[in-house]
Design a protein around this motif. Structure first.
Motif, PDB file in Angstrom:
ATOM      1  N   ASN A 140       0.825  -1.205   0.000  1.00 39.89           N
ATOM      2  CA  ASN A 140       0.000   0.000   0.000  1.00 39.89           C
ATOM      3  C   ASN A 140       0.859   1.255   0.000  1.00 39.89           C
ATOM      4  OD1 ASN A 140      -1.384   2.115   2.195  1.00 39.89           O
ATOM      5  ND2 ASN A 140      -2.735   1.443   0.555  1.00 39.89           N
ATOM      6  N   ARG A 141       1.957   1.246   0.761  1.00 42.34           N
ATOM      7  CA  ARG A 141       2.847   2.406   0.796  1.00 42.34           C
ATOM      8  C   ARG A 141       3.523   2.627  -0.552  1.00 42.34           C
ATOM      9  NH1 ARG A 141       2.921   6.040   5.252  1.00 42.34           N
ATOM     10  NH2 ARG A 141       1.857   4.909   6.930  1.00 42.34           N
ATOM     11  N   ILE A 142       3.788   1.538  -1.282  1.00 43.05           N
ATOM     12  CA  ILE A 142       4.354   1.678  -2.624  1.00 43.05           C
ATOM     13  C   ILE A 142       3.382   2.421  -3.522  1.00 43.05           C
ATOM     14  CG2 ILE A 142       5.021   0.387  -4.697  1.00 43.05           C
ATOM     15  CD1 ILE A 142       6.211  -1.736  -2.816  1.00 43.05           C
ATOM     16  N   ARG A 143       2.095   2.112  -3.390  1.00 41.90           N
ATOM     17  CA  ARG A 143       1.078   2.816  -4.174  1.00 41.90           C
ATOM     18  C   ARG A 143       1.034   4.295  -3.806  1.00 41.90           C
ATOM     19  NH1 ARG A 143      -3.904   4.744  -4.928  1.00 41.90           N
ATOM     20  NH2 ARG A 143      -5.173   3.923  -6.656  1.00 41.90           N
ATOM     21  N   ILE A 144       1.075   4.589  -2.515  1.00 42.55           N
ATOM     22  CA  ILE A 144       1.077   5.983  -2.073  1.00 42.55           C
ATOM     23  C   ILE A 144       2.336   6.693  -2.571  1.00 42.55           C
ATOM     24  CG2 ILE A 144       1.067   7.518  -0.071  1.00 42.55           C
ATOM     25  CD1 ILE A 144      -0.440   5.323   1.458  1.00 42.55           C
ATOM     26  N   PHE A 145       3.464   5.970  -2.561  1.00 38.66           N
ATOM     27  CA  PHE A 145       4.711   6.545  -3.075  1.00 38.66           C
ATOM     28  C   PHE A 145       4.537   6.984  -4.524  1.00 38.66           C
ATOM     29  CE2 PHE A 145       8.355   5.752  -5.803  1.00 38.66           C
ATOM     30  CZ  PHE A 145       9.266   6.668  -5.301  1.00 38.66           C
ATOM     31  N   PHE A 189       4.935   2.013 -13.767  1.00 37.79           N
ATOM     32  CA  PHE A 189       3.951   2.613 -12.866  1.00 37.79           C
ATOM     33  C   PHE A 189       2.693   1.758 -12.751  1.00 37.79           C
ATOM     34  CE2 PHE A 189       6.071   6.853 -13.653  1.00 37.79           C
ATOM     35  CZ  PHE A 189       6.454   7.042 -12.330  1.00 37.79           C
ATOM     36  N   ASP A 190       2.252   1.202 -13.866  1.00 32.67           N
ATOM     37  CA  ASP A 190       1.055   0.350 -13.824  1.00 32.67           C
ATOM     38  C   ASP A 190       1.296  -0.896 -12.976  1.00 32.67           C
ATOM     39  OD1 ASP A 190      -0.858   1.810 -15.203  1.00 32.67           O
ATOM     40  OD2 ASP A 190      -0.239   1.042 -17.169  1.00 32.67           O
ATOM     41  N   ALA A 191       2.474  -1.501 -13.117  1.00 33.15           N
ATOM     42  CA  ALA A 191       2.796  -2.696 -12.321  1.00 33.15           C
ATOM     43  C   ALA A 191       2.775  -2.372 -10.829  1.00 33.15           C
ATOM     44  CB  ALA A 191       4.163  -3.236 -12.731  1.00 33.15           C
ATOM     45  N   LEU A 192       3.365  -1.250 -10.457  1.00 38.17           N
ATOM     46  CA  LEU A 192       3.385  -0.836  -9.055  1.00 38.17           C
ATOM     47  C   LEU A 192       1.975  -0.532  -8.552  1.00 38.17           C
ATOM     48  CD1 LEU A 192       6.504   1.519  -9.255  1.00 38.17           C
ATOM     49  CD2 LEU A 192       6.435  -0.766  -8.231  1.00 38.17           C
ATOM     50  N   ARG A 193       1.177   0.070  -9.415  1.00 35.18           N
ATOM     51  CA  ARG A 193      -0.211   0.389  -9.040  1.00 35.18           C
ATOM     52  C   ARG A 193      -1.003  -0.881  -8.761  1.00 35.18           C
ATOM     53  NH1 ARG A 193      -4.985   0.635 -12.002  1.00 35.18           N
ATOM     54  NH2 ARG A 193      -3.851   0.259 -13.952  1.00 35.18           N
ATOM     55  N   TRP A 194      -0.847  -1.902  -9.597  1.00 35.43           N
ATOM     56  CA  TRP A 194      -1.608  -3.137  -9.406  1.00 35.43           C
ATOM     57  C   TRP A 194      -1.192  -3.841  -8.114  1.00 35.43           C
ATOM     58  CZ3 TRP A 194      -6.025  -4.194 -11.371  1.00 35.43           C
ATOM     59  CH2 TRP A 194      -6.364  -3.778 -12.643  1.00 35.43           C
ATOM     60  N   VAL A 195       0.103  -3.884  -7.836  1.00 41.98           N
ATOM     61  CA  VAL A 195       0.563  -4.517  -6.594  1.00 41.98           C
ATOM     62  C   VAL A 195       0.046  -3.738  -5.393  1.00 41.98           C
ATOM     63  CG1 VAL A 195       2.589  -5.071  -5.190  1.00 41.98           C
ATOM     64  CG2 VAL A 195       2.613  -5.550  -7.639  1.00 41.98           C
ATOM     65  N   GLY A 196       0.087  -2.406  -5.472  1.00 43.54           N
ATOM     66  CA  GLY A 196      -0.425  -1.585  -4.386  1.00 43.54           C
ATOM     67  C   GLY A 196      -1.906  -1.783  -4.156  1.00 43.54           C
ATOM     68  N   ASN A 197      -2.660  -1.879  -5.258  1.00 42.03           N
ATOM     69  CA  ASN A 197      -4.106  -2.113  -5.132  1.00 42.03           C
ATOM     70  C   ASN A 197      -4.383  -3.460  -4.467  1.00 42.03           C
ATOM     71  OD1 ASN A 197      -4.629   0.297  -6.389  1.00 42.03           O
ATOM     72  ND2 ASN A 197      -5.174  -0.595  -8.368  1.00 42.03           N
ATOM     73  N   TYR A 198      -3.687  -4.483  -4.908  1.00 42.09           N
ATOM     74  CA  TYR A 198      -3.916  -5.815  -4.346  1.00 42.09           C
ATOM     75  C   TYR A 198      -3.550  -5.847  -2.864  1.00 42.09           C
ATOM     76  CZ  TYR A 198      -3.733 -10.835  -3.594  1.00 42.09           C
ATOM     77  OH  TYR A 198      -3.943 -12.091  -3.087  1.00 42.09           O
ATOM     78  N   GLY A 199      -2.426  -5.245  -2.519  1.00 38.92           N
ATOM     79  CA  GLY A 199      -2.012  -5.218  -1.122  1.00 38.92           C
ATOM     80  C   GLY A 199      -2.992  -4.462  -0.250  1.00 38.92           C
ATOM     81  N   SER A 200      -3.554  -3.379  -0.799  1.00 35.86           N
ATOM     82  CA  SER A 200      -4.515  -2.584  -0.037  1.00 35.86           C
ATOM     83  C   SER A 200      -5.815  -3.335   0.190  1.00 35.86           C
ATOM     84  CB  SER A 200      -4.805  -1.268  -0.777  1.00 35.86           C
ATOM     85  OG  SER A 200      -3.628  -0.504  -0.936  1.00 35.86           O
ATOM     86  N   HIS A 201      -6.276  -4.056  -0.826  1.00 33.48           N
ATOM     87  CA  HIS A 201      -7.572  -4.725  -0.743  1.00 33.48           C
ATOM     88  C   HIS A 201      -7.498  -6.078  -0.032  1.00 33.48           C
ATOM     89  CE1 HIS A 201      -8.629  -2.199  -4.515  1.00 33.48           C
ATOM     90  NE2 HIS A 201      -8.863  -1.535  -3.399  1.00 33.48           N
TER      91      HIS A 201
END
Length: 246
Positions: A140-145, A189-201
């Motif tokens: 989630n922090r990666i997504r916020i980053f 950026f898209d790869a990081l966004r998907w991992v961040g989304n999955y981790g958050s949910h």
């Protein structure tokens, strides 16, 4: 980025760089304090007991060896007994392995570029620390980053719809805007966004996935913040123009 030293556990303390001075190495400071739980001891009476059943908790201190720094890092987690089979020698080796659940302040997984602004840097440092304690929160922090990095590059946060009304851009839309401003990084950026989304949910992420993210980030920041891609392209063009001559 040396992936091996960022494994979930170690037998011998890896060579971690100091997160404060970025010069020294973190060395063990004093003895490791470890204690077995009472319920673990009670299991010795079971006929099927194996050494791997033992549960120990440990705490230790690491200290930077750079004169004038001396940062202290606290480490806490589980110590486990693991049995390795040596089939060639026909014997078993029993080892103690340490699995940190918390490191503070946590070592940086890779060097952070000096040109990275404070707001994104704080989120990246937190992602490094949460990797040990909560993998989903680290993702989630990666997504916020990524969001804060977009802010550093003045990527718009709002758009205008067909009726002329402003609306808030979602992260994937900001990534599209970033691609227009600084092309060549959309997939990262898209790869990081998907991992961040999955981790958050889901509240979870695999260590290997986090390390993949950090390795992607290391290359992304080298190109975007430190200008590595532009430098390489300039050198290539110079070599072509000079036909390889010095």
């Amino acid at each position: 980025m040396d992936r091996e030293k960022w494994a979930e556990g170690w037998i011998d303390l890896p060579r971690y760089d100091c997160p404060t001075c970025n010069k020294g190495i973190l060395r063990q400071h004093g003895d490791i304090v470890a204690e077995e739980t009472e319920y673990s001891k009670a299991e010795y009476a079971m006929d099927e007991w194996e050494p791997e059943w033992m549960t120990h908790r440990f705490v230790m201190l690491l200290k930077c060896d750079e004169p004038g720094c001396g940062e202290i890092v606290t480490v806490a987690g589980d110590r486990k007994v693991e049995v390795y089979e040596d089939y060639e020698e026909n014997r078993q080796e029993v080892v103690e392995k340490y699995y940190p659940q918390n490191m503070h302040p946590a070592p940086y997984v890779f060097r952070i570029p000096p040109r990275l602004k404070t707001e994104p840097m704080q989120q990246l440092v937190k992602a490094f620390e949460l990797m040990w304690a909560d993998a989903g929160a680290s993702a989630n922090r990666i997504r916020i980053f990524v969001e804060r990095l977009m802010d550093q590059y003045k990527v718009p946060t709002t758009g205008i719809d067909k009726k002329g009304n402003p609306y808030e851009l979602k992260l994937f839309q900001r990534i599209n805007e970033m691609e227009k401003m600084h092309p060549g990084h959309k997939d990262a950026f898209d790869a990081l966004r998907w991992v961040g989304n999955y981790g958050s949910h889901s509240g979870d992420a695999k260590r290997e996935t986090l390390l993949n993210c950090f390795e992607v980030l290391e290359g992304l920041l080298a190109d975007l913040v430190e200008g590595r891609k532009d430098r390489l392209q300039n050198w290539q063009q110079q070599m072509i123009a000079n036909k390889g001559k010095a």
